[in-house]
Design a protein around this motif. Structure first.
Motif, short mmCIF file in Angstrom:
data_model
loop_
_atom_site.label_atom_id
_atom_site.label_comp_id
_atom_site.label_asym_id
_atom_site.label_seq_id
_atom_site.Cartn_x
_atom_site.Cartn_y
_atom_site.Cartn_z
N ARG A 18 0.84 -1.49 0.06
CA ARG A 18 -0.12 0.17 0.00
C ARG A 18 0.89 1.17 0.06
O ARG A 18 0.79 2.18 0.74
N ILE A 19 1.84 1.27 -0.78
CA ILE A 19 2.66 2.68 -1.04
C ILE A 19 2.81 2.49 -2.71
O ILE A 19 2.62 1.38 -3.11
N ILE A 70 0.70 9.83 -10.28
CA ILE A 70 0.14 10.51 -8.99
C ILE A 70 0.34 11.82 -8.66
O ILE A 70 -0.64 12.33 -8.49
N LEU A 113 -6.69 9.24 -2.03
CA LEU A 113 -6.05 7.83 -2.44
C LEU A 113 -5.11 7.29 -0.93
O LEU A 113 -5.50 6.36 -0.58
N HIS A 117 -7.69 4.96 0.65
CA HIS A 117 -7.93 3.85 0.11
C HIS A 117 -6.56 3.06 0.68
O HIS A 117 -6.52 1.71 0.93
N LEU A 118 -5.39 3.70 1.10
CA LEU A 118 -4.30 3.01 1.48
C LEU A 118 -4.02 2.96 2.98
O LEU A 118 -3.51 1.99 3.28
N ILE A 151 -13.67 7.28 -2.99
CA ILE A 151 -13.49 7.37 -4.51
C ILE A 151 -13.98 8.49 -4.97
O ILE A 151 -13.38 8.97 -5.99
N ARG A 152 -15.09 9.15 -4.82
CA ARG A 152 -15.49 10.19 -5.38
C ARG A 152 -14.61 11.71 -5.02
O ARG A 152 -14.46 12.34 -5.88
N ARG A 154 -11.48 11.48 -4.96
CA ARG A 154 -10.37 11.17 -5.71
C ARG A 154 -11.07 11.65 -7.14
O ARG A 154 -10.26 12.21 -8.06
N LYS A 155 -12.10 11.06 -7.61
CA LYS A 155 -12.83 11.58 -9.01
C LYS A 155 -12.81 13.32 -9.10
O LYS A 155 -12.58 13.53 -10.16
N VAL B 52 -10.00 3.19 -9.99
CA VAL B 52 -11.31 2.82 -9.08
C VAL B 52 -12.31 4.05 -9.48
O VAL B 52 -13.45 3.59 -9.56
N GLU B 53 -11.99 5.21 -9.90
CA GLU B 53 -12.90 5.88 -10.12
C GLU B 53 -13.61 5.79 -11.40
O GLU B 53 -14.56 6.68 -11.89
N GLU B 56 -17.77 4.23 -11.58
CA GLU B 56 -18.91 4.85 -11.61
C GLU B 56 -19.17 5.18 -12.99
O GLU B 56 -20.76 4.74 -13.59
N LEU B 89 -5.55 -3.56 -2.68
CA LEU B 89 -4.58 -2.72 -3.23
C LEU B 89 -3.11 -2.64 -2.59
O LEU B 89 -3.09 -2.41 -1.51
N ALA B 90 -2.20 -3.35 -3.41
CA ALA B 90 -0.83 -3.25 -3.00
C ALA B 90 -0.35 -1.94 -3.49
O ALA B 90 0.59 -1.31 -2.60
N SER B 91 -0.70 -1.57 -4.41
CA SER B 91 -0.44 -0.18 -4.94
C SER B 91 -1.78 0.60 -5.43
O SER B 91 -2.81 0.03 -5.05
N HIS B 93 -1.75 2.09 -8.50
CA HIS B 93 -1.39 2.79 -9.93
C HIS B 93 -2.50 2.31 -10.72
O HIS B 93 -2.86 2.58 -11.66
N TYR B 108 -21.02 -0.24 -4.63
CA TYR B 108 -22.12 0.54 -5.62
C TYR B 108 -23.22 -0.33 -5.33
O TYR B 108 -24.39 0.06 -5.66
#
Lengths: 481, 152
Positions: A18-19, A70, A113, A117-118, A151-152, A154-155, B52-53, B56, B89-91, B93, B108
């Motif tokens: 997670r990096i 990123i 993120l 997420h992480l 998520i949103r 980030r979106k 991920v985004e 939607e 998620l490990a990353s 990207h 969702y």
């Protein structure tokens, strides 16, 4: 995860999960099995600087975002500023506004993120929870509203870029002299409509982390808590600044060592040293030397360095943050998360102000110029900290030297120290529980490092934690594929 | 990529990969070939990575067909994606197709009807040319995807 070399005192963690990018950690034990040292290795190498040599300097703002998916905007901004120094021009008012806006979008996206997420799996699911399920999917299962909001958010950050340049990642609109695309009125309104939801989401995140900090005071305050210097960009009055400003260094007691430094003089204050166990160099504050000069950059550094925030909601949280240190810098590494969210709140407030600026949709977005000087330096505050692009060109404008000083690289000494501090606290002997190793990894996740960005890697690198005994023999290896 | 209205009767074809890494460009090559055929109600995206985004927007289509180069497995294959990969998620990207399907369900509360067309590549070094044998497989992939579109 598998353990090897059980007969022999070094712990190796690889890959750190997670990096962004991949790394390994080595933990060295003494005769009694106590941690005597720990190292964070980065084995990736890309060499971006070298293959840019020979290209026209004006190509760099287009090449630079490819360094990272990123923080491409921070690279483009620093690159465009370096080019403008070579050309001797300044961007137009609207060009600057749009760049500032797109830079905010990237930071919001990156911070969302990192937090939601992480890092949130550690807070929400527990450090010792099943590692196979300690991820965003389980967070989404148990906390769907929070996951969706993350998520949103980030979106939203990416939509700023998309609505200005047509691309949400690796956008190409940032050019020397300003921007290549204007913002239409339709897109301005669409982005403005996001502000209430984005603000609410960040406030939820802030409440979450504050509650966690209150509920786990001892752990949070002791987690990789060590004094260091800090570097960040500030405005003319010392206010927090991500897009443009001057540099400020403070010491571990908050004393201002350098203020309002022009980024072009960065080499007078920052030096780097290579180490034989990592491709990531060891930068340090030059006047203090290698041993005493290590400093931190990024959200914790920016809020420790700043005198104030620019917007009211962020300022309120900033004062709460400052109270944690009783007026002194807050050194606890865990507070990167809180500061990341305070910064995000301030960014959203600033974005609202920019979107309400009547000139934001103007079409006077670029100043035109040509090469007039042989050297240029540009900087910006990337999500992970201060970023420098330094170019030297020949008479034809071709690059003869490129130096990129990346935020994650500058945090390298501090990441090593953090790993050491957390390992000392949680690792005893060679038989280490996974939860303890997760805490060691989490020390690195606090910095939200982007290893592929700072070393510019090709391919995927696994993550390993290796434990070595007092003789240097590997006695345990924990490996994640 | 962005969600712009609903596309409930439409199919989304997504070519994934980096066209500057030789055979990794197979996904975008096939996607653009599908676009050139001018199907009604078929929208085509080309992207280097899945995010991920993007979910939607994907959920607004009746079916999503991902096309990606692979390093192992069948030379060319089109299959339904089931949400069985819980590795998370490990990353960040990029995401896998399975992770997207899982996220659609968990976040969702919707089913993402997704097919994955994989094409085994042999050369992923820097370059903008797809290997001849992979181009041959790409033609097979185009036929499979066209059949899937016409069946829908």
């Amino acid at each position: 995860m598998d353990n090897q070399n059980k007969d022999t005192n070094t712990i190796l963690i690889s890959p750190v999960t997670r990096i962004e990018g991949h790394a390994k950690i080595t933990i060295m034990l003494d005769l009694e099995g106590a941690v005597k040292d720990a190292r964070f290795h980065v084995n990736e190498f890309r060499g971006f600087e070298k293959f840019c040599e020979g290209r026209l300097f004006t190509e760099m703002p287009t090449i630079a975002p490819r360094i990272c998916g990123i923080c491409p905007v921070s690279h483009s901004v620093a690159s465009a500023k370096a080019c403008e120094m070579i050309m001797g021009i300044k961007p137009t008012y609207t060009g600057n506004l749009l760049r500032r806006l797109i830079h905010i979008g990237q930071n919001v996206s990156s911070h969302a993120l990192s937090f939601f997420h992480l890092s949130s799996p550690d807070f929400l699911l527990g450090w010792d929870s099943d590692p196979a399920a300690r991820n965003i999917l389980t967070v989404a299962d148990k906390y769907p509203d929070l996951a969706l909001r993350g998520i949103r958010l980030r979106k939203f950050g990416q939509e700023i870029s998309e609505r200005i340049t047509g691309k949400k990642i690796h956008s190409m609109g940032i050019v020397p002299g300003g921007m290549g695309y204007p913002l239409t009125e339709v897109n301005r309104r669409a982005l403005l409509a996001w502000i209430p939801e984005a603000t609410e989401t960040v406030k939820m995140g802030i409440e979450l982390i504050k509650k966690y900090q209150d509920d786990h005071k001892e752990m949070v305050s002791s987690f990789a808590n060590f004094p260091s210097l800090y570097l960040a960009t500030v405005g003319p009055d010392g206010e927090n600044e991500l897009y443009d400003g001057k540099l400020r260094f403070i010491d571990e007691n908050g004393k201002i060592l350098e203020d309002q430094l022009d980024c072009a003089k960065y080499l007078d204050y920052i030096a780097e040293r290579s180490v034989d166990w990592s491709y990531l160099k060891y930068p340090y504050y030059k006047p203090y030397g290698y041993e005493k000069g290590f400093y931190r950059v990024g959200p914790l550094a920016r809020l420790n360095v700043a005198s104030r925030m620019k917007t009211p909601k962020a300022q309120k949280e900033f004062l709460n943050f400052k109270s944690l240190g009783n007026g002194k810098p807050v050194h606890g590494t865990f507070y990167f998360h809180y500061t990341r969210l305070i910064e995000t709140l301030g960014s959203i407030e600033e974005a609202e102000g920019i979107l309400k600026d009547p000139k934001v949709t103007d079409e006077d977005i670029q100043t035109i110029g040509r090469a007039n000087f042989y050297e240029g330096v540009g900087s910006s505050e990337a999500p992970r900290g201060t970023l420098f692009h330094h170019y030297v060109v020949d008479e034809g404008g071709r690059l003869t030297k490129v130096n990129l000083l990346i935020a994650t690289g500058q945090n390298n000494p501090a990441m090593n120290r953090s790993v050491f501090e957390v390992a000392k606290q949680y690792v005893h002997g060679k038989d280490v529980k996974e939860g303890a190793l997760n805490r060691v990894e989490a020390a690195i996740r606090c910095y939200d490092p982007c290893l592929s960005c700072s070393t510019h890697a090709i391919g995927i690198m696994p993550m390993v934690i290796e434990i070595k005994d007092h003789l240097g023999e590997t006695i345990n290896v924990i490996k994640r594929d | 990529m962005s969600s712009k209205g609903t596309n409930k009767d439409s199919i989304l074809v997504v070519g994934v990969g980096n066209p500057l890494r030789s055979d990794d460009g197979a996904g975008s090559y096939v996607a653009e070939s599908i676009e050139a055929r001018g199907f009604n109600k078929v929208k085509v995206w080309v992207t280097q990575q899945l995010h991920v985004e993007d979910l939607e927007s994907m959920l607004s289509f009746s079916k999503v067909i991902l096309i990606d180069a692979s390093t192992s497995g069948p030379v060319v294959d089109l299959r339904q994606v089931n949400g069985t990969d819980h590795s998370g998620l490990a990353s960040s990207h990029h995401l896998s197709a399975q992770t997207l399907v899982n996220m659609a369900s968990n976040v969702y509360h919707k089913e993402l009807n997704m097919q994955l067309c994989s094409i085994r590549g042999s050369n992923f070094e820097a370059g903008d040319k797809i290997s001849p044998e992979v181009l041959y497989c790409a033609q097979k992939a185009i036929e499979l995807i066209c059949s899937s579109i016409m069946e829908s």
